[in-house]
Motif scaffolding. Structure first.
Motif, PDB file in Angstrom:
ATOM      1  N   SER A 303       0.826  -1.205   0.000  1.00 13.39           N
ATOM      2  CA  SER A 303       0.000   0.000   0.000  1.00 13.39           C
ATOM      3  C   SER A 303       0.863   1.259   0.000  1.00 13.39           C
ATOM      4  O   SER A 303       0.610   2.203  -0.765  1.00 13.39           O
ATOM      5  CB  SER A 303      -0.920  -0.005   1.228  1.00 13.39           C
ATOM      6  OG  SER A 303      -1.647   1.207   1.323  1.00 13.39           O
ATOM      7  N   LEU A 304       1.886   1.270   0.846  1.00 13.14           N
ATOM      8  CA  LEU A 304       2.774   2.433   0.893  1.00 13.14           C
ATOM      9  C   LEU A 304       3.578   2.564  -0.395  1.00 13.14           C
ATOM     10  O   LEU A 304       3.823   3.679  -0.878  1.00 13.14           O
ATOM     11  CB  LEU A 304       3.712   2.326   2.095  1.00 13.14           C
ATOM     12  CG  LEU A 304       3.076   2.466   3.474  1.00 13.14           C
ATOM     13  CD1 LEU A 304       4.084   2.133   4.565  1.00 13.14           C
ATOM     14  CD2 LEU A 304       2.531   3.879   3.681  1.00 13.14           C
ATOM     15  N   ALA A 305       3.984   1.433  -0.965  1.00 15.71           N
ATOM     16  CA  ALA A 305       4.806   1.458  -2.174  1.00 15.71           C
ATOM     17  C   ALA A 305       4.068   2.070  -3.360  1.00 15.71           C
ATOM     18  O   ALA A 305       4.697   2.636  -4.264  1.00 15.71           O
ATOM     19  CB  ALA A 305       5.262   0.048  -2.519  1.00 15.71           C
ATOM     20  N   SER A 306       2.755   1.963  -3.372  1.00 18.00           N
ATOM     21  CA  SER A 306       1.974   2.486  -4.501  1.00 18.00           C
ATOM     22  C   SER A 306       2.082   4.000  -4.620  1.00 18.00           C
ATOM     23  O   SER A 306       1.745   4.569  -5.665  1.00 18.00           O
ATOM     24  CB  SER A 306       0.507   2.074  -4.356  1.00 18.00           C
ATOM     25  OG  SER A 306      -0.079   2.695  -3.222  1.00 18.00           O
ATOM     26  N   GLU A 311      14.287   6.522  -5.583  1.00 22.55           N
ATOM     27  CA  GLU A 311      15.070   6.152  -4.411  1.00 22.55           C
ATOM     28  C   GLU A 311      14.190   5.897  -3.193  1.00 22.55           C
ATOM     29  O   GLU A 311      14.510   5.043  -2.359  1.00 22.55           O
ATOM     30  CB  GLU A 311      16.094   7.240  -4.088  1.00 22.55           C
ATOM     31  CG  GLU A 311      17.229   7.328  -5.094  1.00 22.55           C
ATOM     32  CD  GLU A 311      17.988   6.020  -5.226  1.00 22.55           C
ATOM     33  OE1 GLU A 311      18.296   5.403  -4.190  1.00 22.55           O
ATOM     34  OE2 GLU A 311      18.251   5.599  -6.380  1.00 22.55           O
ATOM     35  N   ALA A 312      13.083   6.626  -3.075  1.00 23.54           N
ATOM     36  CA  ALA A 312      12.178   6.420  -1.945  1.00 23.54           C
ATOM     37  C   ALA A 312      11.588   5.010  -1.991  1.00 23.54           C
ATOM     38  O   ALA A 312      11.459   4.339  -0.952  1.00 23.54           O
ATOM     39  CB  ALA A 312      11.069   7.460  -1.951  1.00 23.54           C
ATOM     40  N   ILE A 317      11.484  -0.664  -0.014  1.00 21.19           N
ATOM     41  CA  ILE A 317      11.610  -2.111  -0.245  1.00 21.19           C
ATOM     42  C   ILE A 317      12.717  -2.690   0.623  1.00 21.19           C
ATOM     43  O   ILE A 317      12.573  -3.769   1.216  1.00 21.19           O
ATOM     44  CB  ILE A 317      11.871  -2.383  -1.746  1.00 21.19           C
ATOM     45  CG1 ILE A 317      10.636  -2.004  -2.570  1.00 21.19           C
ATOM     46  CG2 ILE A 317      12.235  -3.843  -1.969  1.00 21.19           C
ATOM     47  CD1 ILE A 317      10.864  -2.037  -4.066  1.00 21.19           C
ATOM     48  N   ALA A 318      13.829  -1.957   0.735  1.00 21.09           N
ATOM     49  CA  ALA A 318      14.945  -2.419   1.566  1.00 21.09           C
ATOM     50  C   ALA A 318      14.546  -2.484   3.039  1.00 21.09           C
ATOM     51  O   ALA A 318      14.970  -3.397   3.771  1.00 21.09           O
ATOM     52  CB  ALA A 318      16.144  -1.497   1.380  1.00 21.09           C
ATOM     53  N   ALA A 319      13.738  -1.541   3.495  1.00 21.54           N
ATOM     54  CA  ALA A 319      13.302  -1.538   4.889  1.00 21.54           C
ATOM     55  C   ALA A 319      12.407  -2.738   5.195  1.00 21.54           C
ATOM     56  O   ALA A 319      12.544  -3.384   6.251  1.00 21.54           O
ATOM     57  CB  ALA A 319      12.556  -0.236   5.190  1.00 21.54           C
ATOM     58  N   HIS A 320      11.493  -3.042   4.269  1.00 21.31           N
ATOM     59  CA  HIS A 320      10.633  -4.209   4.445  1.00 21.31           C
ATOM     60  C   HIS A 320      11.465  -5.479   4.526  1.00 21.31           C
ATOM     61  O   HIS A 320      11.240  -6.340   5.388  1.00 21.31           O
ATOM     62  CB  HIS A 320       9.640  -4.291   3.273  1.00 21.31           C
ATOM     63  CG  HIS A 320       8.802  -5.524   3.298  1.00 21.31           C
ATOM     64  ND1 HIS A 320       9.056  -6.603   2.461  1.00 21.31           N
ATOM     65  CD2 HIS A 320       7.721  -5.879   4.049  1.00 21.31           C
ATOM     66  CE1 HIS A 320       8.171  -7.558   2.700  1.00 21.31           C
ATOM     67  NE2 HIS A 320       7.357  -7.142   3.651  1.00 21.31           N
TER      68      HIS A 320
END
Length: 351
Positions: A303-306, A311-312, A317-320
């Motif tokens: 949901s947040l990725a959408s 870079e954000a 993705i790296a944090a997940h």
């Protein structure tokens, strides 16, 4: 040599070798030169980064899990919403934001933070605002307790014991040629470790943490009497075995004895000992990645990725991955949930 080292050398010269627990207490909490009393250790400019600082998703899911547990126990009012060792206050701020739409939750919640560091208390005040601060959990109110402790127990002072044939040598800290070094005390029986003679062999090290047991006894007694839930999140395992004392400085391992007061000191958590110390029910020990997946972190991440790109999006993705992947924090960190006997375990946890 750090500013704290001469103080420790003088203490050892006057009173003899010190326990690892006494060394950790001085190194972390000495009023003038202690690690936690003199700095903000978090983030890129500090020495380590905790899960709440990696992504807002961690605190959001913890908050919703606590809110659901509160609803499952009849939505008691008022209740204590507490955190032990809140760092900068990021986790509690995310918990409060995520639960804002839960009917009645904020009206009933009274926020209490247990924090020893004056520097971090000031940062928590900025992020959390209206809260009550405590130096000890003994002053928490006698009412339903919904609590989270993320990377709190690993910093509590441990003692170390080296197995002998029929007893134990306590690992001590002394000095040689002006430098701190490890040494062994005489072989003695240790009644609290009698049961560990059956699952260890000579020369293996077992660690104990009396302050952690006292905290879990207090938390568990409150939850069993008044209701509530505790989520204890840390790195460690079900049983203590081996030397796990470690120092971290500038996000890299360091010698624990080289410059006390300038590096973070931690040890792996013995979750079996915590569970046995709490006079309430506990869920199965659960890897952090499994816990977060059960709470829906992948759906939240999508949901947040959408709304992200470039870079954000890569950072998100790296944090997940860092929070959940088995080769990162997913299996390194574990979750132990405490709750009243006869009540359901909190979301994300199974019995």
């Amino acid at each position: 040599m750090s500013a704290l080292t001469p103080h420790l050398l003088a203490r050892i010269e006057a009173h003899g070798p010190m326990t690892v627990a006494d060394f950790m207490t001085e190194a972390l909490l000495h009023p003038e030169h202690g690690y936690y009393t003199t700095r903000d250790p978090l983030g890129a400019a500090g020495d380590f980064t905790t899960a709440p600082e990696i992504s807002q998703m961690f605190g959001e899911l913890i908050g919703l899990a606590l809110a659901q547990a509160w609803l499952d126990q009849g939505a008691p009012s008022p209740f204590t919403l507490a955190e032990l060792g809140p760092g900068r206050g990021t986790l509690m701020a995310d918990i409060l934001r995520a639960t804002r739409q839960v009917p009645g939750f904020h009206a009933a919640a009274k926020v209490h933070l247990a924090e020893a560091s004056p520097t971090l208390r000031a940062k928590q005040q900025e992020l959390v605002g209206d809260a009550t601060w405590h130096s000890s959990i003994d002053t928490l109110p006698a009412q339903p307790l919904f609590l989270v402790a993320n990377e709190f127990f690993d910093a509590l002072p441990i003692r170390q014991f080296l197995r002998a044939d029929t007893g134990w040598h306590e690992r001590m800290i002394t000095f040689r040629d002006g430098a701190l070094t490890f040494a062994l005390g005489p072989e003695l029986p240790q009644p609290d470790l009698e049961h560990r003679l059956a699952d260890t062999v000579p020369d293996q090290i077992v660690e104990t943490c009396a302050p952690a047991l006292a905290v879990c006894d207090r938390i568990g007694a409150s939850i069993q009497t008044h209701g509530g839930v505790a989520l204890l999140i840390d790195y460690g395992g079900w049983t203590s075995l081996g030397d796990t004392l470690q120092a971290l400085q500038n996000h890299a391992p360091a010698d624990p004895l080289a410059a006390p007061g300038t590096a973070d000191l931690t040890a792996h958590v013995d979750f079996e000992a915590l569970a046995k110390a709490a006079p309430c029910a506990h869920a199965d020990l659960t890897p952090q990645g499994v816990f977060l997946e059960r709470l829906g972190i992948t759906q939240r991440a999508q949901s947040l990725a959408s709304h992200l790109s470039g870079e954000a999006l890569k950072s998100h993705i790296a944090a997940h991955r860092r929070l959940t992947h088995p080769q990162e924090m997913g299996n390194l960190f574990m979750v132990l949930a405490l709750f009243p006997k006869g009540a359901p375990p909190p979301p994300g946890c199974l019995t």
